[in-house]
Design an enzyme around this catalytic site. Structure first.
Site, PDB file in Angstrom:
ATOM      1  N   HIS A   8       0.855  -1.191   0.000  1.00 48.44           N
ATOM      2  CA  HIS A   8       0.000   0.000   0.000  1.00 48.44           C
ATOM      3  C   HIS A   8       0.889   1.239   0.000  1.00 48.44           C
ATOM      4  O   HIS A   8       2.051   1.185   0.425  1.00 48.44           O
ATOM      5  CB  HIS A   8      -0.888   0.024   1.237  1.00 48.44           C
ATOM      6  CG  HIS A   8      -2.007  -0.960   1.197  1.00 48.44           C
ATOM      7  ND1 HIS A   8      -3.101  -0.853   2.021  1.00 48.44           N
ATOM      8  CD2 HIS A   8      -2.214  -2.068   0.445  1.00 48.44           C
ATOM      9  CE1 HIS A   8      -3.939  -1.847   1.781  1.00 48.44           C
ATOM     10  NE2 HIS A   8      -3.410  -2.605   0.829  1.00 48.44           N
ATOM     11  N   GLU A  28       0.994   3.828   1.925  1.00 46.08           N
ATOM     12  CA  GLU A  28       1.523   4.190   3.238  1.00 46.08           C
ATOM     13  C   GLU A  28       2.708   3.309   3.629  1.00 46.08           C
ATOM     14  O   GLU A  28       3.710   3.805   4.151  1.00 46.08           O
ATOM     15  CB  GLU A  28       0.433   4.053   4.322  1.00 46.08           C
ATOM     16  CG  GLU A  28      -0.771   4.931   4.102  1.00 46.08           C
ATOM     17  CD  GLU A  28      -1.904   4.223   3.361  1.00 46.08           C
ATOM     18  OE1 GLU A  28      -3.073   4.515   3.677  1.00 46.08           O
ATOM     19  OE2 GLU A  28      -1.635   3.404   2.461  1.00 46.08           O
ATOM     20  N   CYS A  66      -6.131   1.893   5.824  1.00 47.55           N
ATOM     21  CA  CYS A  66      -6.817   0.661   6.206  1.00 47.55           C
ATOM     22  C   CYS A  66      -6.280   0.183   7.559  1.00 47.55           C
ATOM     23  O   CYS A  66      -5.372   0.805   8.134  1.00 47.55           O
ATOM     24  CB  CYS A  66      -6.603  -0.407   5.134  1.00 47.55           C
ATOM     25  SG  CYS A  66      -4.892  -1.007   5.055  1.00 47.55           S
ATOM     26  N   CYS A  98      -2.428  -0.492   7.441  1.00 49.68           N
ATOM     27  CA  CYS A  98      -1.642   0.739   7.410  1.00 49.68           C
ATOM     28  C   CYS A  98      -1.765   1.514   8.717  1.00 49.68           C
ATOM     29  O   CYS A  98      -0.786   2.080   9.196  1.00 49.68           O
ATOM     30  CB  CYS A  98      -2.047   1.588   6.213  1.00 49.68           C
ATOM     31  SG  CYS A  98      -1.618   0.799   4.634  1.00 49.68           S
TER      32      CYS A  98
END
Length: 146
Positions: free
Chosen positions: A46, A48, A76, A79
Site C-alpha cells: 500500500h 503508506e 486501512c 496501514c
C-alpha cells in the site's frame, strides 16, 4: 497533499489503485509512495507502507516520531497498525474509505486509548480531488471489463 495526488496519478497510470502517500518531518520531504500491489504481487504494498519503509531507511530508524503522513485515502487497518507501530505523530488524509478505513470510517484506531501511541488525524484535505481520482479509476475499469 498535492504531491500525494500526483503520486496517486502515477499509480493509476501503472494500473494500480490511485493512492499516494508522502511523509514530511520539520517541513522536509522524507519519503513518498504509491500503491504497488498489482506490480509487486505483494498484499502489503500500500502507499503508506511504501512511504513508511522508505522513511525508515532514510532516517535509519523504525521510529518516525514527529513525522506527518499525507495520504489521499484513509488508511486501512494494516496501514493504521503500521502508522501506530512506527510512531507517526499525525496523519492527514484526503477522502474516507467507507469499505476499509481504520481512521474514521469503520474503525478509529487512532482514538483507542489502550494503545501506547496516539496519532492525530486530520481528514478531508483536497477531499473532492482525492475522491474523484478513485471514482474515475474504478469507473474506467468497470467500463473496460468484458
Amino acid at each position: 497533499m498535492r504531491l500525494a495526488l500526483s503520486l496517486a496519478e502515477s499509480a493509476a497510470s501503472k494500473g494500480e489503485v490511485p493512492v499516494g502517500s508522502v511523509i514530511v518531518r520539520d517541513d522536509q520531504l522524507i519519503s513518498t509512495g504509491f500503491n504497488l500491489r498489482e506490480s509487486t504481487n505483494q498484499a502489503c504494498s500500500h502507499a503508506e507502507i511504501e512511504s513508511i519503509q522508505l522513511a525508515n531507511k532514510y532516517l535509519s530508524s523504525w521510529r518516525l516520531s514527529n513525522c506527518h503522513l499525507y495520504v489521499t485515502l484513509e488508511p486501512c487497518l494494516m496501514c493504521a497498525g503500521a502508522i501506530q507501530q512506527c510512531r507517526i505523530s499525525k496523519v492527514i488524509y484526503g477522502t474516507r474509505d467507507p469499505k476499509g478505513g481504520a481512521m474514521g470510517s469503520l474503525y478509529n484506531i487512532h482514538e483507542d486509548l489502550r494503545l501506547n501511541h496516539n496519532v492525530e488525524v486530520v481528514e478531508g484535505i483536497l477531499q473532492e480531488d482525492c475522491s474523484k481520482i478513485l471514482k474515475d479509476f474504478f469507473a474506467l475499469r468497470r467500463s473496460t471489463k468484458i
